[in-house]
Structures are given as structure tokens and as C-alpha cells.
Write an enzyme that holds these catalytic residues in place. Structure first.
Site, PDB file in Angstrom:
ATOM      1  CB  SER A 140      -0.879   0.006   1.258  1.00  0.00           C
ATOM      2  OG  SER A 140      -1.542   1.252   1.423  1.00  0.00           O
ATOM      3  CE1 TYR A 153      -3.887  -1.831   5.838  1.00  0.00           C
ATOM      4  CE2 TYR A 153      -3.192   0.329   5.051  1.00  0.00           C
ATOM      5  CZ  TYR A 153      -3.664  -0.944   4.796  1.00  0.00           C
ATOM      6  OH  TYR A 153      -3.907  -1.342   3.498  1.00  0.00           O
ATOM      7  CE  LYS A 157      -1.332  -3.616   3.605  1.00  0.00           C
ATOM      8  NZ  LYS A 157      -1.386  -4.828   2.745  1.00  0.00           N
TER       9      LYS A 157
END
Length: 237
Positions: A140, A153, A157
Site C-alpha cells: 500500500s 496499518y 505495510k
């Protein structure tokens, strides 16, 4: 891979969203595709919509469980005898300020997004050595851009990007290609979104599928190892 017909791909988290869109494009190119998810019912439903013949295999597997992934890869090898392409796509997102984030939400992201990519590669690496295949992760732009409420998150990532780039250096001596794809906003159900026409400005899942096809057809001497991809124009609000 000049000719993709009958090559075998494994996509984790393939029952919807980006994984499903990639599966569609690989099937259109003549590949055989295994898709996995945590519930067999949802994966079987996706497989039934993807193709009506023997080109799709539905597998129940939680990427956070190393043994699940080993069983998944063995099921693919038992059915088709080879594995050429792996996309570690399964992912979850829980967003909250770091002082409010629960231990459970943190570990779900790390175990699925980061450890899951490791489990999938560990389970498939010997088959990829034999096929001189391609391993990809779905990271991402959150893997290089941090934001408020995204500590967990972001951590997962950023980790996926670093893991994939190091794995690329480890595995290219076996003629295994390794890349990470880093999308921005995508029109999916991710994080509880209900996609509709207001999301049309975003990347569509099948666009990522086209990107995967482009990577697979790249000349063997060339490796785009980290690909950032974003909507060509931002949302107009």
C-alpha cells in the site's frame, strides 16, 4: 512469462476486492488460479462467479496460520502439479489513535498483513524455485506514507514493503522474481467501505490485475521490484 496460458497462480484473499480483480484478469489470460480466504463458503462463491470450468480452485486458509498456508500450497500442487505465480494479497485494516488501539486489532493486522506474507512465501518458495516463478505482495502507499490513526496499518505495510524487498534480494539467484505493489485508494469494500459510483475516481481492482499481467510479461532481464500506483486524479470534493 511470454505465454501465460495454463500457468498456475495462487492469490490469497481472493474472494473479493483486489484479489478477485486480479484473478479475473489472470483467468482472461488463460491461467489457472487458486483463490483463498478464511471461509470456504465465500471463496467457493467467488470461484463460481470467476469461472465455470476447472480453471479455478477455492481454498480455505487463514494466512496468519503457517500450517494453513502450507496445506493450501500443497492442495494447489496436488491439483495442478506446479505453481508459477503467488500474490500475497490478504489484508485487514483497523484504524484508531495509538492510545486507543486494542492489542487484538494490532495483532490482527501484523499477523495477517505482515506475517501472512511471510507464511505464504515460506509455503510456496520451493515450488517457485522449480518454476522460476514470481512472488508478489500487495502492500500500500501506506507502506511509505504514515498518517494519523494508522500506526498499526502503517507498521504492517511498511513491514510488507521491507520484507518483500529483502526477499527479492534473497531469491533472485533462483530466478524467482519478487515485487511489491503499493496502491493508493482502490474501489473495494476495504475497511467497511461500500463502493458505489462516488468511488469511480479510485483505482479499480481489475486495474491492479492489468498491472500484474504487465509484470508477468516483463522481459526476464528486468524487474520492477517496487511499484507505486495511485488514482490519476484525486477525488473532487
Amino acid at each position: 512469462m511470454k505465454d501465460l496460458k495454463n500457468k498456475v497462480a495462487y492469490i490469497t484473499g481472493g474472494s473479493k476486492g483486489i484479489g478477485y480483480g486480479v484473478a479475473q484478469k489472470l483467468l482472461e489470460a488463460g491461467m489457472r488460479v487458486a483463490v483463498s480466504g478464511r471461509t470456504l463458503k465465500s471463496v467457493k462463491a467467488a470461484a463460481a462467479h470467476l469461472a465455470k470450468d476447472d480453471q479455478v480452485l477455492a481454498i480455505e486458509s487463514d494466512v496468519a496460520d503457517h500450517d494453513d498456508e502450507k496445506k493450501a500450497v500443497q492442495e494447489i500442487l496436488d491439483k495442478w502439479g506446479q505453481l508459477d505465480v503467488v500474490l500475497a494479497n490478504a489484508g485487514v485494516g483497523n484504524f484508531a489513535p495509538i492510545d486507543e488501539m486494542s492489542d487484538k486489532d494490532w495483532h490482527q493486522m501484523i499477523d495477517t498483513n505482515l506475517s501472512g506474507a511471510f507464511h505464504t512465501l515460506q509455503a510456496s518458495v520451493e515450488a517457485l524455485k522449480k518454476s522460476k516463478g514470481y512472488y508478489m505482495t500487495l502492500a500500500s502507499l501506506a507502506g511509505c506514507n504514515f498518517f494519523a490513526n494508522g500506526a498499526g496499518y502503517n507498521a504492517s505495510k511498511f513491514g510488507v514493503v521491507g520484507f518483500t524487498q529483502a526477499a527479492m534480494l534473497d531469491l533472485r539467484k533462483y530466478d524467482i522474481k519478487v515485487s511489491t505493489i503499493m496502491p493508493g485508494s482502490v474501489k473495494t469494500h476495504f475497511a467497511g467501505n461500500e463502493p458505489d459510483s462516488s468511488d469511480d475516481w479510485k483505482i479499480h481492482p481489475e486495474d491492479i490485475g492489468e498491472l500484474v499481467i504487465d509484470l508477468l510479461k516483463m522481459h526476464p532481464r528486468t524487474l520492477p521490484s517496487k511499484i507505486e500506483v495511485r488514482p490519476s486524479r484525486p477525488d473532487k470534493k
